[in-house]
Design an enzyme around this catalytic site. Sequence first.
Site, PDB file in Angstrom:
ATOM      1  N   LYS A  85       0.858  -1.186   0.000  1.00  0.00           N
ATOM      2  CA  LYS A  85       0.000   0.000   0.000  1.00  0.00           C
ATOM      3  C   LYS A  85       0.892   1.233   0.000  1.00  0.00           C
ATOM      4  O   LYS A  85       1.785   1.369   0.838  1.00  0.00           O
ATOM      5  CB  LYS A  85      -0.875  -0.035   1.252  1.00  0.00           C
ATOM      6  CG  LYS A  85      -2.237   0.563   1.081  1.00  0.00           C
ATOM      7  CD  LYS A  85      -3.061   0.264   2.332  1.00  0.00           C
ATOM      8  CE  LYS A  85      -4.414   0.903   2.275  1.00  0.00           C
ATOM      9  NZ  LYS A  85      -5.133   0.738   3.539  1.00  0.00           N
TER      10      LYS A  85
HETATM   11  O1  G3P Z   1      -7.871   1.472   5.346  1.00  0.00           O
HETATM   12  C1  G3P Z   1      -8.143   2.764   4.970  1.00  0.00           C
HETATM   13  C2  G3P Z   1      -9.530   3.265   5.283  1.00  0.00           C
HETATM   14  O2  G3P Z   1     -10.475   2.273   5.089  1.00  0.00           O
HETATM   15  C3  G3P Z   1      -9.665   4.025   6.551  1.00  0.00           C
HETATM   16  O3  G3P Z   1     -10.989   4.218   6.971  1.00  0.00           O
HETATM   17  O4  G3P Z   1     -12.671   4.868   8.668  1.00  0.00           O
HETATM   18  O5  G3P Z   1     -10.243   5.484   9.028  1.00  0.00           O
HETATM   19  O6  G3P Z   1     -11.586   6.630   7.293  1.00  0.00           O
HETATM   20  P1  G3P Z   1     -11.384   5.362   8.057  1.00  0.00           P
END
Ligand code: G3P
Length: 220
Positions: A85
Amino acid sequence: MRFFLDTADTEEIAQGLDWGMVDGVTTNPSLIAKQGLPYLGTVKKIAELVGEDRPVSGEVLATDYTTMMEEARRLAGLAPNVVVKVPLGPVGLKAVRTLRQEGTLCNVTLCFSPTQALLAAKAGAAYISPFVGRVDDISSDGMLLIEQIVEIYGNYDFETEILVASVRHPGHVAESAMMGADVATIPLKTLRQLYKHPLTDLGLERFLADWAKTGKSFDD
Ligand code: G3P
């Protein structure tokens, strides 16, 4: 449509695998930090837990090209199913291009605009991760971003898959599926919500209560 679990918690991953709905896992530095465990060791453990057929995204921490490439190669070397990533930006996308030439799959993360998604596809990303929840958080429309990327990728011959990230509720998953997104990465809590409907619970309660009133068993 494939579902990835967005977590670094191995108990959550084991639960999702048991339900048979997990096609891969995505982690990020914040999720791994929450576990309080070593960084590379956690990615390796998850990659082994889910098995070779399911991709596991592990993110680089470096922001300069040379160190980013070193970290990417170490992540890719952990297991055959590790996808590296990489954050959006000139350095990240340069790394994606090189890694692609080396045969390493990359997931380009922190995508918030259609043009960022276009650049990631041109660099040769295996996945683009648009963060729909975080777009909604700033009073913009996360799902519009997915619609735009689906249209742009559909206009060309890109192999990059759309991995909807920052998913916060079942509506994000339903709309992503309607738009034809390839993957949604979902927290376990949201995956659990996908099964739920009050009428399902009520219906089951009534079926069982009606049969119980007969006083008969399954075999009668
Ligand atoms: O893995 C990246 C992403 O899904 C993060 O989500 O909820 O922290 O915005 P969030």
